[in-house]
Design a protein around this motif. Structure first.
Motif, PDB file in Angstrom:
ATOM      1  N   ALA A 146     -10.339  -6.872  -3.395  1.00  0.00           N
ATOM      2  CA  ALA A 146     -10.340  -8.318  -3.154  1.00  0.00           C
ATOM      3  C   ALA A 146      -8.990  -8.837  -2.670  1.00  0.00           C
ATOM      4  N   ASP A 147      -7.902  -8.375  -3.302  1.00  0.00           N
ATOM      5  CA  ASP A 147      -6.600  -8.954  -2.962  1.00  0.00           C
ATOM      6  C   ASP A 147      -5.508  -7.931  -2.642  1.00  0.00           C
ATOM      7  N   GLY A 148      -5.824  -6.635  -2.712  1.00  0.00           N
ATOM      8  CA  GLY A 148      -4.854  -5.604  -2.361  1.00  0.00           C
ATOM      9  C   GLY A 148      -3.829  -5.281  -3.420  1.00  0.00           C
ATOM     10  N   VAL A 149      -3.953  -5.877  -4.590  1.00  0.00           N
ATOM     11  CA  VAL A 149      -2.987  -5.656  -5.663  1.00  0.00           C
ATOM     12  C   VAL A 149      -3.151  -4.248  -6.230  1.00  0.00           C
ATOM     13  N   VAL A 150      -2.035  -3.648  -6.576  1.00  0.00           N
ATOM     14  CA  VAL A 150      -1.997  -2.285  -7.095  1.00  0.00           C
ATOM     15  C   VAL A 150      -2.841  -2.130  -8.361  1.00  0.00           C
ATOM     16  N   GLY A 154       0.774  -1.238   0.000  1.00  0.00           N
ATOM     17  CA  GLY A 154       0.000   0.000   0.000  1.00  0.00           C
ATOM     18  C   GLY A 154       0.803   1.283   0.000  1.00  0.00           C
ATOM     19  N   HIS A 155       2.117   1.203  -0.090  1.00  0.00           N
ATOM     20  CA  HIS A 155       2.933   2.421  -0.123  1.00  0.00           C
ATOM     21  C   HIS A 155       2.590   3.292  -1.326  1.00  0.00           C
ATOM     22  N   CYS A 156       2.222   2.685  -2.416  1.00  0.00           N
ATOM     23  CA  CYS A 156       1.870   3.434  -3.626  1.00  0.00           C
ATOM     24  C   CYS A 156       0.643   4.306  -3.383  1.00  0.00           C
ATOM     25  N   VAL A 157      -0.349   3.752  -2.730  1.00  0.00           N
ATOM     26  CA  VAL A 157      -1.591   4.488  -2.463  1.00  0.00           C
ATOM     27  C   VAL A 157      -1.327   5.616  -1.475  1.00  0.00           C
TER      28      VAL A 157
END
Length: 81
Positions: A29-33, A14-17
Motif C-alpha cells: 500500500a505505501d512501500g514502508v519496510v 527499497g534498498h533493503c529489499v
C-alpha cells in the motif's frame, strides 16, 4: 542480531529489499519496510548490515546479540562490595 525498524522514518526507497529480500519486504500500500525474518541466518548478516547502511532514512537499526548482552551485563545493579 537484533533488527529494529522505524517505519515512520521509511521513505520506501527499497534498498533493503534489494539487499536482503529474505529479510525485508515493502508494504504494497505505501512501500514502508516490513521485517520478514527477525532472526535471519548467519549467512545473511552482511546483507542485513548492507540494507541498514544503504537506507537513506536510517529506518533500519541492527545490533549484534553480543552487544546487547554486554550492555545488559554493564547495567547498574547497585554498589559492588
Amino acid at each position: 542480531m537484533k533488527i529494529t525498524l522505524e517505519p515512520d522514518r521509511c521513505v520506501g526507497a527499497g534498498h533493503c529489499v534489494l539487499s536482503a529480500p529474505e529479510v525485508f519486504d515493502q508494504d504494497e500500500a505505501d512501500g514502508v519496510v516490513l521485517l520478514l525474518d527477525p532472526d535471519p541466518a548467519e549467512a545473511l548478516v552482511g546483507a542485513v548490515h548492507e540494507a541498514a547502511d544503504l537506507c537513506p532514512a536510517q529506518a533500519i537499526l541492527v545490533a549484534e546479540a553480543g552487544a546487547e548482552a554486554d550492555a545488559d551485563a554493564g547495567a547498574d545493579t547497585g554498589p559492588v562490595a
